[in-house]
Enzyme design. Sequence first.
Site, mmCIF file in Angstrom:
data_model
loop_
_atom_site.group_PDB
_atom_site.id
_atom_site.type_symbol
_atom_site.label_atom_id
_atom_site.label_comp_id
_atom_site.label_asym_id
_atom_site.label_seq_id
_atom_site.Cartn_x
_atom_site.Cartn_y
_atom_site.Cartn_z
ATOM 1 N N LEU A 210 9.903 -2.068 7.189
ATOM 2 C CA LEU A 210 8.842 -1.072 7.099
ATOM 3 C C LEU A 210 7.493 -1.639 7.499
ATOM 4 O O LEU A 210 7.097 -2.718 7.050
ATOM 5 C CB LEU A 210 8.755 -0.520 5.674
ATOM 6 C CG LEU A 210 7.702 0.569 5.445
ATOM 7 C CD1 LEU A 210 8.251 1.689 4.577
ATOM 8 C CD2 LEU A 210 6.443 -0.016 4.781
ATOM 9 N N GLN B 189 0.938 -4.620 7.582
ATOM 10 C CA GLN B 189 1.742 -4.734 6.377
ATOM 11 C C GLN B 189 3.209 -4.578 6.760
ATOM 12 O O GLN B 189 3.576 -3.677 7.526
ATOM 13 C CB GLN B 189 1.351 -3.643 5.387
ATOM 14 C CG GLN B 189 -0.007 -3.834 4.742
ATOM 15 C CD GLN B 189 0.046 -4.893 3.672
ATOM 16 O OE1 GLN B 189 0.625 -4.685 2.616
ATOM 17 N NE2 GLN B 189 -0.558 -6.024 3.947
ATOM 18 N N ASN C 112 3.350 -0.682 7.482
ATOM 19 C CA ASN C 112 2.338 0.279 7.038
ATOM 20 C C ASN C 112 0.952 -0.157 7.497
ATOM 21 O O ASN C 112 0.732 -0.261 8.708
ATOM 22 C CB ASN C 112 2.445 0.621 5.547
ATOM 23 C CG ASN C 112 2.366 -0.532 4.593
ATOM 24 O OD1 ASN C 112 3.196 -1.432 4.625
ATOM 25 N ND2 ASN C 112 1.396 -0.501 3.703
ATOM 26 N N ASP C 113 0.001 -0.428 6.639
ATOM 27 C CA ASP C 113 -1.402 -0.557 7.033
ATOM 28 C C ASP C 113 -1.652 -1.604 8.121
ATOM 29 O O ASP C 113 -1.147 -2.732 8.033
ATOM 30 C CB ASP C 113 -2.262 -0.961 5.836
ATOM 31 C CG ASP C 113 -2.109 -0.055 4.640
ATOM 32 O OD1 ASP C 113 -1.365 0.929 4.721
ATOM 33 O OD2 ASP C 113 -2.736 -0.352 3.607
ATOM 34 N N ARG D 11 -8.365 -3.277 -4.521
ATOM 35 C CA ARG D 11 -7.687 -3.911 -3.383
ATOM 36 C C ARG D 11 -8.343 -3.546 -2.049
ATOM 37 O O ARG D 11 -9.281 -2.781 -1.975
ATOM 38 C CB ARG D 11 -6.214 -3.496 -3.356
ATOM 39 C CG ARG D 11 -5.936 -2.011 -3.340
ATOM 40 C CD ARG D 11 -4.433 -1.762 -3.305
ATOM 41 N NE ARG D 11 -4.097 -0.351 -3.415
ATOM 42 C CZ ARG D 11 -3.761 0.259 -4.551
ATOM 43 N NH1 ARG D 11 -3.752 -0.418 -5.694
ATOM 44 N NH2 ARG D 11 -3.449 1.551 -4.564
ATOM 45 N N TYR E 125 -1.212 -8.043 0.089
ATOM 46 C CA TYR E 125 -1.643 -6.666 0.324
ATOM 47 C C TYR E 125 -2.758 -6.616 1.376
ATOM 48 O O TYR E 125 -3.161 -7.630 1.927
ATOM 49 C CB TYR E 125 -2.088 -6.034 -0.997
ATOM 50 C CG TYR E 125 -0.951 -5.446 -1.820
ATOM 51 C CD1 TYR E 125 0.373 -5.799 -1.580
ATOM 52 C CD2 TYR E 125 -1.203 -4.554 -2.838
ATOM 53 C CE1 TYR E 125 1.408 -5.256 -2.333
ATOM 54 C CE2 TYR E 125 -0.166 -4.004 -3.604
ATOM 55 C CZ TYR E 125 1.134 -4.369 -3.341
ATOM 56 O OH TYR E 125 2.153 -3.840 -4.087
ATOM 57 N N SER E 126 -3.271 -5.432 1.617
ATOM 58 C CA SER E 126 -4.128 -5.203 2.772
ATOM 59 C C SER E 126 -5.454 -5.951 2.698
ATOM 60 O O SER E 126 -5.957 -6.280 1.633
ATOM 61 C CB SER E 126 -4.394 -3.712 2.944
ATOM 62 O OG SER E 126 -3.262 -3.064 3.448
#
Length: 475
Positions: free
Chosen positions: A45, A64, A47-48, A167, A107-108
């Site tokens: 997957l 991500q 994502n960002d 975050r 994380y982002s």
Amino acid sequence: MTTWTRDARYTPLTAATLARYEALCAEAETSPWRQHYHIQPPAGLLNDPNGFSYWQGAYHLFYQWFPLGPVHGLKYWRHLSSTNLVHYTDHGTGIAPDSDWDSHGAYSGSAIADGDELLIAYTGNHREADWTRIPYQLTAHLDTHNHLRKDEPFLKGAPGGYTEHVRDPKIWREADGSYGIILGAQRADLSGTALYLTSKDARDWQLHGEIDTAQPAFGYMWECPDYFPLDDHDILTYCPQGLPADGDNCRNLYQSGYLIGHFDKTACRFTHDGFRELDHGFDYYAPQSSLGANGERLLIAWMGLPDTICPSARDGWAHCLTLPRVLTVENGQLRQRPHPNLTQLRDSGTHDGVHYELILDNPDNQPFILTLRASAREKTVLTYNGEAVILDRSQSGALPEPEKDAPGKGGHIRRLALRDLRRLQLYSDTSSLEIFLNDGEATMTAALYPAPDATDLHLAAADSVQITTYPLHKA
């Protein structure tokens, strides 16, 4: 079929055999919905977008990534670079969740050029044995040999008055050489906001508090904030979760939008004239900007949404990034134009009905119906009736679907009020459409999952409405 237990979602890539990972990549490659010129994961997957920056003569872009399946799990950063934002070199893992601070996910975050290093700011996700989350905000340094060095966190845990949901730091450098960061946050009363920090040396950071936007209860969480000056204006982009639907606005499960105005950094106040959505289609989230090689402001987003099931998950992968867009401020609003380097994708000859760029000229502002990716069973329809543009993907084939209900949200028709449409430009890829209206005045982005034979293209309009198409080659 994999059962996505907590343990399965938080299995590190190092715990998987090479054969297993190669099998996942091979499965993804056989998918009929693999893109030709959009950034997509080799498996798992995406994502960002993260760390979007121009450094050492090249663009650097991370995303991500959960490598082991098409679900949200233990997040890595995957690293790409490009000299033209069209063709990319894949460097593999850019940040691995290999410290106590990011034990449950890198994380982002963001990045800026800092001399001989790329300076990265990101959120480390750590979980205690009882699954209590502790967010760590930390910096890291990437050198020209792709060696990464992580610093001690500059913010450990959530500040007082905020939940664990703090975050997504976006870092920038001021003209005097100092640094700024904006952070997404959730207050203890479960409302969203953004925090502002500064540093003289990118090591010791001072938290100044919330950025006052006069929106005390505007969503329950602000994700992926970004701040930048542009054309004598200040821009704040962010993703406020929990906005109610408002007629044709805020129809997606989650929104991405912007404020345009002035950021008084001394008072920590952002004055503006209201929130506006960045995209009027279905699949657009977590946009991140960067300065380009010539000082222009660029934007790339995730073509997807949280809490949404992606049809390509059946083939072991999910989601892609949008094409790069160039931002300007005109008539008091953001305009988003396709990056001019995308013309390098154009080929000669006839397109295959799937991978093409289309330009529609409408000098007399006539209504039209443009039918795309059509077969006897499927079609995507873009209609302009003189009052609005309507994008209908309800018969497009397999469709992304939200995992939870929200009043007024969802559906597969989007309507944008527009009384004058003279030009339309769109990019069709295997499983997506990106539409630019009136030279970037508005955009509509959609993930599509039609059958391979959905290749027909048809225009119903007055003779003055003309289309030009360019086949696009694989990047």
